[in-house]
Write a protein that holds these residues in place. Structure first.
Motif, PDB file in Angstrom:
ATOM      1  N   LEU A 199       0.835  -1.203   0.000  1.00  0.00           N
ATOM      2  CA  LEU A 199       0.000   0.000   0.000  1.00  0.00           C
ATOM      3  C   LEU A 199       0.869   1.252   0.000  1.00  0.00           C
ATOM      4  O   LEU A 199       0.619   2.202  -0.751  1.00  0.00           O
ATOM      5  CB  LEU A 199      -0.927   0.002   1.221  1.00  0.00           C
ATOM      6  N   LEU A 200       1.912   1.258   0.842  1.00  0.00           N
ATOM      7  CA  LEU A 200       2.810   2.408   0.903  1.00  0.00           C
ATOM      8  C   LEU A 200       3.566   2.573  -0.407  1.00  0.00           C
ATOM      9  O   LEU A 200       3.768   3.695  -0.890  1.00  0.00           O
ATOM     10  CB  LEU A 200       3.787   2.237   2.058  1.00  0.00           C
ATOM     11  N   PHE A 201       3.982   1.457  -1.001  1.00  0.00           N
ATOM     12  CA  PHE A 201       4.681   1.493  -2.289  1.00  0.00           C
ATOM     13  C   PHE A 201       3.800   2.124  -3.367  1.00  0.00           C
ATOM     14  O   PHE A 201       4.255   2.971  -4.146  1.00  0.00           O
ATOM     15  CB  PHE A 201       5.073   0.071  -2.684  1.00  0.00           C
ATOM     16  N   LEU A 202       2.532   1.712  -3.423  1.00  0.00           N
ATOM     17  CA  LEU A 202       1.610   2.232  -4.427  1.00  0.00           C
ATOM     18  C   LEU A 202       1.369   3.728  -4.234  1.00  0.00           C
ATOM     19  O   LEU A 202       1.309   4.487  -5.200  1.00  0.00           O
ATOM     20  CB  LEU A 202       0.276   1.471  -4.365  1.00  0.00           C
ATOM     21  N   ILE A 203       1.251   4.148  -2.977  1.00  0.00           N
ATOM     22  CA  ILE A 203       1.048   5.569  -2.693  1.00  0.00           C
ATOM     23  C   ILE A 203       2.273   6.379  -3.108  1.00  0.00           C
ATOM     24  O   ILE A 203       2.166   7.426  -3.749  1.00  0.00           O
ATOM     25  CB  ILE A 203       0.749   5.781  -1.194  1.00  0.00           C
ATOM     26  N   ALA A 204       3.452   5.884  -2.744  1.00  0.00           N
ATOM     27  CA  ALA A 204       4.693   6.584  -3.085  1.00  0.00           C
ATOM     28  C   ALA A 204       4.911   6.628  -4.593  1.00  0.00           C
ATOM     29  O   ALA A 204       5.326   7.651  -5.149  1.00  0.00           O
ATOM     30  CB  ALA A 204       5.879   5.913  -2.402  1.00  0.00           C
ATOM     31  N   ALA A 205       4.619   5.499  -5.278  1.00  0.00           N
ATOM     32  CA  ALA A 205       4.810   5.434  -6.726  1.00  0.00           C
ATOM     33  C   ALA A 205       3.871   6.389  -7.447  1.00  0.00           C
ATOM     34  O   ALA A 205       4.255   7.063  -8.411  1.00  0.00           O
ATOM     35  CB  ALA A 205       4.593   4.004  -7.214  1.00  0.00           C
ATOM     36  N   THR A 206       2.637   6.457  -6.985  1.00  0.00           N
ATOM     37  CA  THR A 206       1.638   7.317  -7.629  1.00  0.00           C
ATOM     38  C   THR A 206       1.873   8.790  -7.323  1.00  0.00           C
ATOM     39  O   THR A 206       1.787   9.643  -8.206  1.00  0.00           O
ATOM     40  CB  THR A 206       0.222   6.927  -7.164  1.00  0.00           C
TER      41      THR A 206
END
Length: 261
Positions: free
Chosen positions: A114-121
């Motif tokens: 979830l954190l990865f997706l937020i950071a990537a986006t």
């Protein structure tokens, strides 16, 4: 005209309020976590004081307790809050090291993803557009052996967990690679600390006895505390480093073969 250019420039860089909103929510949540004193609930002292209640609750409501544990672990990881190590050890103490290890691996992977997706986006794509060829070169070098690098970062517990969660987002790592690398990479450390949690009850009793003796001795600086990080011995650390080195061997061999051609 100037305002229009600013808007176009902002859109060109990929930064926008909507994209940054999830990061803003995380930042506000972290601030609220400490301002409201919620960090006190993720401490050895709180665990020690509520030991009997927690054991009774888990014994009477195991499925619910397991869901609550996993849900809280996901939140802790996704919001980069402190206390992950204590939770892992506590999980081993309350649920048994096998059950706790399995629950923690899945929960930590979900939270990290979830954190990865937020950071990537929010930052990953805009940052890559703005950085240009410099980041692209670093991105290409990392993505060529992304899984091996991820395994190394996960296996060697010398890098902050939150940093390893977001760094791949800036380097264009595929979601599937990230999930696999995270899931597999955290298994050894998670099960080791869950296993160590089996002996946490004796530590709690020992610390309570020391604390009580301190109070009875009339001392004013008595503290009921134990640094969970002290469970990370040199032997355990060296074992993790060895696993990390093994994960990098394919990369080293590949580079050696390419240089010898």
């Amino acid at each position: 005209m100037g305002k229009a250019s600013d808007k176009k420039g902002g859109a060109g860089n990929g930064f926008s309020f909507i994209k940054m909103l999830p990061l803003l929510v995380i930042a506000l949540a972290i601030v609220a976590f400490f301002v409201l004193g919620l960090d006190e609930y993720l401490t050895f002292r709180m665990l020690s004081e509520n030991r009997d209640y927690l054991i009774g609750f888990v014994s009477a409501n195991f499925p619910l307790a397991a869901l609550l544990y996993m849900g809280l672990y996901i939140v802790v990881v996704a919001f980069s809050l402190p206390g992950g190590l204590l939770m892992t050890v506590t999980g081993g103490f309350l649920f048994g090291w096998v059950a706790a290890g399995l629950m923690t691996v899945f929960a930590a992977t979900i939270g990290a993803t979830l954190l990865f997706l937020i950071a990537a986006t929010s930052l990953g794509e805009p940052l890559r557009k703005k950085a240009g060829p410099k980041l692209k070169k670093l991105e290409d070098g990392f993505s060529e052996n992304a899984l091996n690098y991820l395994l190394f970062l996960r296996l060697v517990p010398v890098f902050p967990f939150w940093l390893v969660n977001i760094a791949p987002a800036f380097l264009g790592v595929k979601l599937s690679t990230y999930v696999i690398g995270t899931f597999v990479g955290i298994i050894p450390g998670t099960f080791v600390f869950a296993y160590l949690g089996g002996g946490l009850d004796s530590i709690i009793r020992e610390q309570q006895a020391i604390y009580q003796a301190c109070l009875e001795g009339g001392h004013s600086n008595c503290a009921l505390d134990f640094q969970i990080s002290s469970l990370l011995t040199k032997e355990i650390l060296f074992s993790f480093i060895a696993l990390g080195v093994i994960a990098l061997l394919p990369v080293v061999i590949k580079k050696f073969r390419n240089s010898s051609k």
